[in-house]
Design a protein around this motif. Structure first.
Motif, PDB file in Angstrom:
ATOM      1  N   UNK A  95       0.813  -1.211   0.000  1.00 51.81           N
ATOM      2  CA  UNK A  95       0.000   0.000   0.000  1.00 51.81           C
ATOM      3  C   UNK A  95       0.848   1.264   0.000  1.00 51.81           C
ATOM      4  N   UNK A  96       2.161   1.144   0.226  1.00 51.87           N
ATOM      5  CA  UNK A  96       3.012   2.323   0.095  1.00 51.87           C
ATOM      6  C   UNK A  96       2.951   2.851  -1.337  1.00 51.87           C
ATOM      7  N   UNK A  97       2.750   1.930  -2.312  1.00 56.40           N
ATOM      8  CA  UNK A  97       2.716   2.337  -3.712  1.00 56.40           C
ATOM      9  C   UNK A  97       1.360   2.133  -4.371  1.00 56.40           C
ATOM     10  N   UNK A  98       0.636   1.095  -3.976  1.00 55.55           N
ATOM     11  CA  UNK A  98      -0.597   0.744  -4.675  1.00 55.55           C
ATOM     12  C   UNK A  98      -1.816   1.354  -4.006  1.00 55.55           C
ATOM     13  N   UNK A  99      -2.699   1.926  -4.829  1.00 57.33           N
ATOM     14  CA  UNK A  99      -3.946   2.467  -4.313  1.00 57.33           C
ATOM     15  C   UNK A  99      -4.992   1.412  -4.099  1.00 57.33           C
ATOM     16  N   UNK A 100      -4.943   0.353  -4.907  1.00 56.39           N
ATOM     17  CA  UNK A 100      -5.864  -0.782  -4.761  1.00 56.39           C
ATOM     18  C   UNK A 100      -5.092  -2.074  -4.993  1.00 56.39           C
ATOM     19  N   UNK A 101      -5.518  -3.137  -4.321  1.00 58.12           N
ATOM     20  CA  UNK A 101      -4.797  -4.404  -4.374  1.00 58.12           C
ATOM     21  C   UNK A 101      -5.772  -5.524  -4.039  1.00 58.12           C
ATOM     22  N   UNK A 102      -5.890  -6.545  -4.880  1.00 64.10           N
ATOM     23  CA  UNK A 102      -6.794  -7.656  -4.557  1.00 64.10           C
ATOM     24  C   UNK A 102      -6.342  -8.473  -3.349  1.00 64.10           C
ATOM     25  N   UNK A 103      -5.043  -8.437  -3.027  1.00 57.64           N
ATOM     26  CA  UNK A 103      -4.522  -9.280  -1.941  1.00 57.64           C
ATOM     27  C   UNK A 103      -4.414  -8.495  -0.641  1.00 57.64           C
ATOM     28  N   UNK A 104      -4.640  -9.155   0.495  1.00 55.73           N
ATOM     29  CA  UNK A 104      -4.353  -8.511   1.787  1.00 55.73           C
ATOM     30  C   UNK A 104      -2.888  -8.119   1.851  1.00 55.73           C
ATOM     31  N   UNK A 105      -2.619  -7.028   2.556  1.00 52.04           N
ATOM     32  CA  UNK A 105      -1.257  -6.509   2.622  1.00 52.04           C
ATOM     33  C   UNK A 105      -0.505  -7.108   3.806  1.00 52.04           C
ATOM     34  N   UNK A 106       0.817  -7.029   3.748  1.00 50.70           N
ATOM     35  CA  UNK A 106       1.618  -7.335   4.933  1.00 50.70           C
ATOM     36  C   UNK A 106       1.484  -6.165   5.911  1.00 50.70           C
ATOM     37  N   UNK A 107       1.824  -6.406   7.163  1.00 49.41           N
ATOM     38  CA  UNK A 107       1.581  -5.411   8.203  1.00 49.41           C
ATOM     39  C   UNK A 107       2.878  -4.990   8.882  1.00 49.41           C
ATOM     40  N   UNK A 108       2.899  -3.730   9.309  1.00 51.31           N
ATOM     41  CA  UNK A 108       4.032  -3.202  10.055  1.00 51.31           C
ATOM     42  C   UNK A 108       3.706  -3.141  11.545  1.00 51.31           C
ATOM     43  N   UNK A 109       4.727  -3.337  12.360  1.00 49.60           N
ATOM     44  CA  UNK A 109       4.647  -3.125  13.805  1.00 49.60           C
ATOM     45  C   UNK A 109       5.854  -2.271  14.177  1.00 49.60           C
ATOM     46  N   UNK A 136      -5.954 -15.648   0.474  1.00 43.46           N
ATOM     47  CA  UNK A 136      -6.582 -15.545  -0.846  1.00 43.46           C
ATOM     48  C   UNK A 136      -6.934 -14.100  -1.194  1.00 43.46           C
ATOM     49  N   UNK A 137      -7.069 -13.802  -2.484  1.00 39.52           N
ATOM     50  CA  UNK A 137      -7.428 -12.440  -2.887  1.00 39.52           C
ATOM     51  C   UNK A 137      -8.909 -12.166  -2.674  1.00 39.52           C
ATOM     52  N   UNK A 138      -9.260 -10.883  -2.685  1.00 39.76           N
ATOM     53  CA  UNK A 138     -10.662 -10.477  -2.722  1.00 39.76           C
ATOM     54  C   UNK A 138     -11.113 -10.585  -4.181  1.00 39.76           C
ATOM     55  N   UNK A 139     -12.007 -11.509  -4.452  1.00 38.27           N
ATOM     56  CA  UNK A 139     -12.325 -11.815  -5.860  1.00 38.27           C
ATOM     57  C   UNK A 139     -13.080 -10.693  -6.550  1.00 38.27           C
ATOM     58  N   UNK A 140     -13.863  -9.926  -5.816  1.00 42.64           N
ATOM     59  CA  UNK A 140     -14.549  -8.796  -6.442  1.00 42.64           C
ATOM     60  C   UNK A 140     -13.531  -7.765  -6.933  1.00 42.64           C
ATOM     61  N   UNK A 141     -12.544  -7.459  -6.098  1.00 46.50           N
ATOM     62  CA  UNK A 141     -11.488  -6.521  -6.493  1.00 46.50           C
ATOM     63  C   UNK A 141     -10.644  -7.108  -7.620  1.00 46.50           C
ATOM     64  N   UNK A 142     -10.364  -8.393  -7.537  1.00 46.85           N
ATOM     65  CA  UNK A 142      -9.582  -9.057  -8.583  1.00 46.85           C
ATOM     66  C   UNK A 142     -10.275  -8.931  -9.933  1.00 46.85           C
ATOM     67  N   UNK A 143     -11.570  -9.188  -9.960  1.00 52.82           N
ATOM     68  CA  UNK A 143     -12.322  -9.095 -11.218  1.00 52.82           C
ATOM     69  C   UNK A 143     -12.314  -7.666 -11.748  1.00 52.82           C
ATOM     70  N   UNK A 144     -12.517  -6.707 -10.869  1.00 54.02           N
ATOM     71  CA  UNK A 144     -12.635  -5.311 -11.296  1.00 54.02           C
ATOM     72  C   UNK A 144     -11.318  -4.784 -11.856  1.00 54.02           C
ATOM     73  N   UNK A 145     -10.190  -5.267 -11.342  1.00 53.46           N
ATOM     74  CA  UNK A 145      -8.892  -4.759 -11.772  1.00 53.46           C
ATOM     75  C   UNK A 145      -8.233  -5.610 -12.860  1.00 53.46           C
ATOM     76  N   UNK A 146      -8.952  -6.621 -13.353  1.00 52.19           N
ATOM     77  CA  UNK A 146      -8.413  -7.475 -14.414  1.00 52.19           C
ATOM     78  C   UNK A 146      -8.563  -6.814 -15.774  1.00 52.19           C
ATOM     79  N   UNK A 147      -7.445  -6.686 -16.487  1.00 49.41           N
ATOM     80  CA  UNK A 147      -7.447  -6.125 -17.837  1.00 49.41           C
ATOM     81  C   UNK A 147      -7.624  -7.211 -18.895  1.00 49.41           C
ATOM     82  N   UNK A 148      -6.988  -8.346 -18.684  1.00 52.33           N
ATOM     83  CA  UNK A 148      -7.094  -9.486 -19.597  1.00 52.33           C
ATOM     84  C   UNK A 148      -7.062 -10.770 -18.775  1.00 52.33           C
ATOM     85  N   UNK A 149      -7.723 -11.796 -19.305  1.00 52.35           N
ATOM     86  CA  UNK A 149      -7.759 -13.063 -18.572  1.00 52.35           C
ATOM     87  C   UNK A 149      -7.731 -14.230 -19.549  1.00 52.35           C
ATOM     88  N   UNK A 150      -7.021 -15.263 -19.176  1.00 48.31           N
ATOM     89  CA  UNK A 150      -7.020 -16.524 -19.927  1.00 48.31           C
ATOM     90  C   UNK A 150      -7.253 -17.638 -18.923  1.00 48.31           C
TER      91      UNK A 150
END
Length: 373
Positions: free
Chosen positions: A321-335, A350-364
Motif C-alpha cells: 500500500x506504500x505504492x498501490x492504491x488498490x490491491x486484490x490481496x491482503x497486505x503485509x503489516x508493520x509493527x 486468498x485475494x478479494x475476488x470482487x477486487x480481482x475481477x474489477x482490476x483485471x485487464x485481460x484473462x485466460x
C-alpha cells in the motif's frame, strides 16, 4: 526448482490475469523517468484436483527496462503455457517462471496447513522494513522522508541518477543525524546509471553517512565498483548485475561486490533466491531482500524470505500500500519499524475476488490443461 511432472499433472485448472493496479505515487528512477499511474501485474492461479487453490505473481514491470520481461508479454507467455505450451524458461523468463513456482508452492502449502515462512525455516517473527523514495526535488524528498520516518520506517533508500548524485542523500543524512538511540539508515540506488566521473561524489556520500550504495554503475563496469570499494567501507551492492550465483561469483572475483539485493522474481523464484542467499552466507557477502513493486501476494513472499538467516542488510520490504492504491490481496503489516512475518497457510491469504475481477485487464483460463514441463 523446476515444477515436477507430478505437480503439473495435479493441476485441474489454470487462470492467468493481467491486472491494472492504480498507484498512489510515481516511483521515478534512472531507468523509468515517466512511470505509469497504473501498475500492470500478472498473476497465475491454479486449482488442483482436490480443489486446493494457489496463486503466484509475475513481477515483470509495465515495460522492458533493465530486464527483458514486461507485463503484457509475460501475460501472453503464461497464457500460452496455460493452453498447453512450454513452461517458461527460468533463465530467459525468470519472472514468468517464478509465478508458476509460487502458485504451486501456495497450493501445496495451503493443503498442508503450513506458512511459507515455516516451510523455508524462518528464524524471526519480524523483519526490518525499508521504504524507497524515487527521484524527486530536494524539498519533496525531504518531506517524503519525514513522513516515512513518522510512519515507522528506519531505513530509506533514495533513488539517484547522474543529475542528482548527492544533494538529496546529503540532506537526508544531515536531518537524521544525531539519532543514536533511534537511527535512520540512508541508502542510495543509482540503477546502474553512473560513470567514473561520479566516483568522488559517491565517496562523499559514504563520508557523510550513506551506508549502502546499490548498483551505482552499469553491469559491464565492475572495475568501477571495485575502485569504489577500494576507497570506502560502505556496502556497495549489486542488483541488476546479479541474476544467478555465477554472476555473483564473477563480481566477487573482480573485487566488485560486498552485497546483493536479492529479488526472487528476477532470479527465477523462491528456490533460486535461497540458492543465492546460501552463496552469500558461504562467501561472507551481505544480502538484502529486493522489491519489484509487488502487490500483497508478492510482498507476503518477500516477508517470509526476509525472515531467513543471511539477510544482513535492511532491504526494500514495505507494505504494498506504500505504492498501490488498490490491491486484490491482503497486505503485509508493520509493527513499529518492522514487518510482521506472515503465518497464514500458503504464500499469502486468498485475494478479494470482487477486487480481482474489477482490476483485471485481460484473462485466460483453461480447465484440465495438458501442461508441458
Amino acid at each position: 526448482m523446476t515444477p515436477t511432472p507430478e505437480q503439473l499433472a495435479a493441476i485441474a485448472r489454470v487462470e492467468v490475469r493481467l491486472l491494472g493496479l492504480p498507484t498512489r505515487r510515481a516511483l521515478t528512477t534512472a531507468h523509468d523517468s515517466a512511470p505509469s499511474p497504473v501498475r500492470q501485474l500478472v498473476v497465475v492461479g491454479i486449482e488442483t484436483g482436490d480443489g486446493t487453490n494457489g496463486w503466484g505473481e509475475c513481477s515483470a514491470l509495465n515495460a522492458p527496462t533493465y530486464t527483458a520481461e514486461w507485463a503484457a508479454d509475460s501475460f501472453n507467455r503464461l497464457a500460452a503455457w496455460a493452453e498447453g505450451g512450454a513452461l517458461p524458461d527460468a533463465t530467459t523468463h525468470p519472472m514468468a517462471f517464478a509465478a508458476i513456482e509460487m502458485a504451486l508452492a501456495d497450493a501445496e502449502l495451503r493443503s498442508q496447513g503450513l506458512s511459507l515462512a515455516t516451510s523455508l525455516g524462518a528464524t524471526t517473527s519480524t523483519v526490518r522494513a525499508g521504504a524507497t523514495i524515487g527521484l524527486l526535488p530536494v524539498a519533496e524528498s525531504v518531506a517524503t522522508a519525514r513522513q516515512l520516518v513518522e510512519a515507522g520506517y528506519r531505513k530509506l533508500k533514495v533513488k539517484i541518477d547522474p543529475s542528482q548524485v548527492d544533494a538529496v542523500p546529503h540532506e537526508l543524512t544531515h536531518i537524521f543525524e544525531g539519532r543514536d538511540s533511534d537511527p535512520v539508515e540512508v541508502h542510495v540506488d543509482a540503477n546502474g546509471s553512473l560513470t567514473e566521473e561520479h566516483l568522488m561524489g559517491l565517496l562523499g556520500l559514504t563520508w557523510h553517512g550513506v551506508s549502502v550504495i546499490e548498483q551505482p554503475f552499469a553491469i559491464d563496469r565492475p572495475d568501477l565498483a571495485a575502485e569504489l570499494l577500494l576507497g570506502s567501507d560502505a556496502l556497495v551492492t549489486a542488483d541488476e548485475a546479479v541474476t544467478n550465483v555465477a554472476d555473483a561469483q564473477d563480481l566477487l572475483d573482480a573485487g566488485a561486490l560486498r552485497g546483493i539485493a536479492i529479488k526472487p522474481p528476477r532470479v527465477g523464484g523462491i528456490a533460486a533466491a535461497q540458492e543465492l542467499l546460501a552463496w552469500c552466507q558461504t562467501n561472507d557477502v551481505g544480502a538484502s531482500v529486493g522489491g519489484m513493486l509487488e502487490c500483497g501476494l508478492g510482498r507476503h513472499a518477500l516477508a517470509a524470505l526476509g525472515a531467513l538467516d543471511g539477510f544482513t542488510i535492511t532491504g526494500d520490504l514495505s507494505p504494498a500500500s506504500q505504492w498501490l492504491g488498490e490491491d486484490p490481496w491482503p497486505d503485509i503489516e508493520m509493527a513499529g519499524p518492522d514487518i510482521i512475518v506472515p503465518t497464514t497457510p500458503g504464500v499469502a491469504p486468498p485475494p478479494d475476488h470482487e477486487t480481482l475481477e474489477r482490476l483485471t485487464l485481460q484473462q485466460a483460463e483453461k480447465v484440465r490443461p495438458k501442461l508441458q514441463s
